[in-house]
Each structure stands twice: as structure tokens, then as C-alpha cells.
Design a protein around this motif. Structure first.
Motif, PDB file in Angstrom:
ATOM      1  N   LEU A   1      19.283 -48.760   2.258  1.00  0.00           N
ATOM      2  CA  LEU A   1      18.706 -49.730   2.284  1.00  0.00           C
ATOM      3  C   LEU A   1      19.858 -50.597   2.780  1.00  0.00           C
ATOM      4  O   LEU A   1      21.103 -50.477   2.035  1.00  0.00           O
ATOM      5  CB  LEU A   1      18.175 -50.547   1.097  1.00  0.00           C
TER       6      LEU A   1
ATOM      7  N   GLN B   1      15.523 -57.895  -1.469  1.00  0.00           N
ATOM      8  CA  GLN B   1      14.268 -57.804  -1.448  1.00  0.00           C
ATOM      9  C   GLN B   1      13.578 -56.708  -2.460  1.00  0.00           C
ATOM     10  O   GLN B   1      12.815 -57.254  -3.174  1.00  0.00           O
ATOM     11  CB  GLN B   1      13.583 -57.370  -0.040  1.00  0.00           C
ATOM     12  N   LEU B   2      14.207 -55.649  -2.623  1.00  0.00           N
ATOM     13  CA  LEU B   2      13.723 -54.499  -3.481  1.00  0.00           C
ATOM     14  C   LEU B   2      13.701 -55.232  -5.089  1.00  0.00           C
ATOM     15  O   LEU B   2      12.770 -55.038  -5.761  1.00  0.00           O
ATOM     16  CB  LEU B   2      14.340 -53.052  -3.381  1.00  0.00           C
TER      17      LEU B   2
ATOM     18  N   GLN C   1      17.659 -55.929   2.119  1.00  0.00           N
ATOM     19  CA  GLN C   1      16.500 -55.053   1.825  1.00  0.00           C
ATOM     20  C   GLN C   1      16.762 -54.714   0.209  1.00  0.00           C
ATOM     21  O   GLN C   1      15.868 -54.731  -0.656  1.00  0.00           O
ATOM     22  CB  GLN C   1      16.277 -53.698   2.505  1.00  0.00           C
ATOM     23  N   LYS C   2      17.955 -54.631  -0.288  1.00  0.00           N
ATOM     24  CA  LYS C   2      18.490 -54.326  -1.577  1.00  0.00           C
ATOM     25  C   LYS C   2      17.812 -55.578  -2.620  1.00  0.00           C
ATOM     26  O   LYS C   2      17.419 -55.528  -3.630  1.00  0.00           O
ATOM     27  CB  LYS C   2      19.741 -53.985  -1.810  1.00  0.00           C
TER      28      LYS C   2
ATOM     29  N   MET D   1      13.441 -56.789  11.820  1.00  0.00           N
ATOM     30  CA  MET D   1      13.397 -56.552  10.562  1.00  0.00           C
ATOM     31  C   MET D   1      14.402 -57.508   9.805  1.00  0.00           C
ATOM     32  O   MET D   1      14.024 -58.177   8.742  1.00  0.00           O
ATOM     33  CB  MET D   1      13.782 -55.080   9.676  1.00  0.00           C
TER      34      MET D   1
ATOM     35  N   PHE E   1      13.540 -60.475   7.262  1.00  0.00           N
ATOM     36  CA  PHE E   1      14.050 -60.461   5.783  1.00  0.00           C
ATOM     37  C   PHE E   1      14.926 -61.722   5.437  1.00  0.00           C
ATOM     38  O   PHE E   1      14.951 -62.078   4.341  1.00  0.00           O
ATOM     39  CB  PHE E   1      15.043 -59.154   5.715  1.00  0.00           C
TER      40      PHE E   1
ATOM     41  N   LYS F   1       9.714 -49.700   9.402  1.00  0.00           N
ATOM     42  CA  LYS F   1      10.505 -48.578  10.014  1.00  0.00           C
ATOM     43  C   LYS F   1       9.658 -47.515  10.543  1.00  0.00           C
ATOM     44  O   LYS F   1      10.114 -46.526  10.786  1.00  0.00           O
ATOM     45  CB  LYS F   1      11.181 -47.864   8.608  1.00  0.00           C
TER      46      LYS F   1
ATOM     47  N   GLU G   1       6.031 -52.997   2.822  1.00  0.00           N
ATOM     48  CA  GLU G   1       6.702 -53.662   4.134  1.00  0.00           C
ATOM     49  C   GLU G   1       7.796 -52.907   4.587  1.00  0.00           C
ATOM     50  O   GLU G   1       8.102 -52.915   5.991  1.00  0.00           O
ATOM     51  CB  GLU G   1       6.990 -55.130   3.726  1.00  0.00           C
ATOM     52  N   PHE G   2       8.482 -52.240   3.650  1.00  0.00           N
ATOM     53  CA  PHE G   2       9.695 -51.482   4.261  1.00  0.00           C
ATOM     54  C   PHE G   2       9.346 -50.561   5.061  1.00  0.00           C
ATOM     55  O   PHE G   2       9.926 -50.280   6.082  1.00  0.00           O
ATOM     56  CB  PHE G   2      10.294 -50.798   3.186  1.00  0.00           C
TER      57      PHE G   2
END
Length: 244
Positions: free
Chosen positions: A96, A103-104, A100-101, A227, A231, A184, A179-180
Motif C-alpha cells: 500500500l 485510509q486503512l 492507502q495506509k 486512485m 485518496f 485495483k 474500495e481498494f
């Protein structure tokens, strides 16, 4: 004088009892144990090393800690255990990007306090700090609470801390945002007929196959940019949530 002397010890005892009673009533209350510490609760339980690392790397831990001092709604955190991270496919988290991290981690935090009993009656989808598009589905039946991201589902039955404004629950799986995976999803591969029509010899086929790779990379780059924009917007919404 002789008649008053036997009373002196009695009067002295009554006086001492009175003084002790007044002292007990005016004694200060025990000092509070200290301010609520979000990450310390996780650290004390000893099985959230990976989650604590992500909280530190993304600075979400410090943001939640700061907001706990002023929030009126509170927070509900689903904390994945070390076993939950170990059970992921290799590279799931490391692959990620930094956004993204963030978001996670934010996806595991609900900007409202919910007791276990409250979680059984919430309206879905439940909004997370990751943004309005990153919701969770929470279902409850017979005091059993299940949380689903659309990709994974896990039971929630162990409260590490449950006192407003903060509730922390153990999660035996990492809640991976759907969503990830939607962002992808790879483009459809070219059909064999298309590959054959693009060349008439083996050498040309090899050249064509090599030429397909940059084109595929360009498409993935475009997807990556889209993306990234998504994000950034999500991260902005999350920051607005922190500042509200």
C-alpha cells in the motif's frame, strides 16, 4: 479536683475521636489515574504491535489522542490483533502507498462512541474516519456483533476499553476496504485472436508482447493517478472530520 480527674481520659478520647472524624471528612479524594491514553490501552494488552506501528507511521494515533480531549461524539476503534495481520497475504500492507495506509487505519475508527450493545442497532453503512465512501456494515444478533467491510467479516466480542468517549474492540481480522480492490481491478486481457492478428511471425509476436507491457503500465499509471486523486479527497474528508 479529685472527682474531675477520672473524667479526663474519657474527655481526651472523645476529643481524639472527634478530630479523627473531621480529618476523614476533609481528606482529599484520591488523585485520578491520569488522562485517557488511546495507544497505551493497546500497548498494555500486548498483541497489537502491528496496529500500533501503523498508528504511529500514519499519525492517526496521535490525532485520535488529541481529539479525545475535545470530542463530544467519541470514537469506536476496531483494533486488529497481530495474528490478524499475520494471516494476511504477504505484501498486503507493505504494497500500500502512504495514502492507502492512512485510509486503512482510519477505516478501523468510527467517529462516534458505541457500546457493544449499541453496535447491534446501528444503521448501515456506518461511517468511518476514512470518509463517507468507506463505510462498514455492522450486524448484531443475540448479543453477537459482526463487522463486515465487504471483503472480510469478523466477530466483535472482546472489549479492551468501553467507557465514553472511547470504545476499543478486538478484531481478529484486518478490515480491508472494498474500495481498494475495486480501484485495483485489472483491465480485461486482450483476446488470443487480437494477439494473433497483430503479428504473423514468432519474432513479431515476441516484439508485440513486449510492446504490450508499457501500454499496460500506462493504463495502470492512469489508474494509479485516479486512485491518488480519490485518496487525496478521502484524506481531506478525514482531516475535516478530525477538525470538526
Amino acid at each position: 479536683m479529685a472527682s474531675s480527674s477520672p473524667l479526663s481520659p474519657i474527655l481526651l478520647s472523645l476529643f481524639l475521636v472527634f478530630i479523627c472524624g473531621v480529618s476523614a471528612q476533609t481528606a482529599p479524594a484520591p488523585a485520578p489515574s491520569g488522562p485517557l491514553n488511546f495507544t497505551a490501552i493497546l500497548d498494555k494488552n500486548g498483541q497489537y504491535t502491528f496496529f500500533l506501528q501503523l498508528l504511529a507511521q500514519t499519525q492517526v494515533g496521535s490525532q485520535v489522542q488529541t481529539q479525545l480531549k475535545t470530542t463530544t461524539e467519541g470514537f469506536t476503534v476496531f483494533a486488529p490483533t497481530d495474528n490478524a495481520f499475520n494471516n494476511l497475504k504477504p505484501g498486503t500492507v507493505n504494497n500500500l502507498d502512504p495514502q492507502q495506509k492512512v485510509q486503512l487505519v482510519l477505516y478501523h475508527v468510527i467517529p462516534k462512541y458505541y457500546s457493544l450493545n449499541d453496535l447491534q442497532f446501528v444503521s448501515n453503512p456506518v461511517r468511518t474516519l476514512a470518509g463517507e465512501d468507506f463505510g462498514l456494515n455492522v450486524t448484531g444478533l443475540n448479543n453477537q456483533v459482526n463487522v463486515s467491510s465487504g471483503v472480510v467479516e469478523t466477530q466483535i466480542n472482546n472489549a479492551l476499553y468501553q467507557k465514553k468517549p472511547l470504545a476499543i474492540y478486538q478484531a481478529d481480522k484486518v478490515l480491508l476496504p472494498e474500495e481498494f480492490f475495486e480501484a485495483k481491478s485489472p483491465a480485461a486481457a486482450p483476446s488470443p485472436a487480437t494477439k494473433k492478428s497483430s503479428t504473423g511471425s514468432k519474432s513479431n509476436s515476441r516484439a508485440s508482447a513486449t510492446a504490450d507491457e508499457p501500454a499496460s503500465a500506462d493504463n495502470s499509471g492512469s489508474t494509479g493517478r485516479n486512485m491518488g486523486l480519490g485518496f487525496v479527497v478521502g484524506l481531506a474528508l478525514a482531516c475535516m472530520g478530525f477538525l470538526s
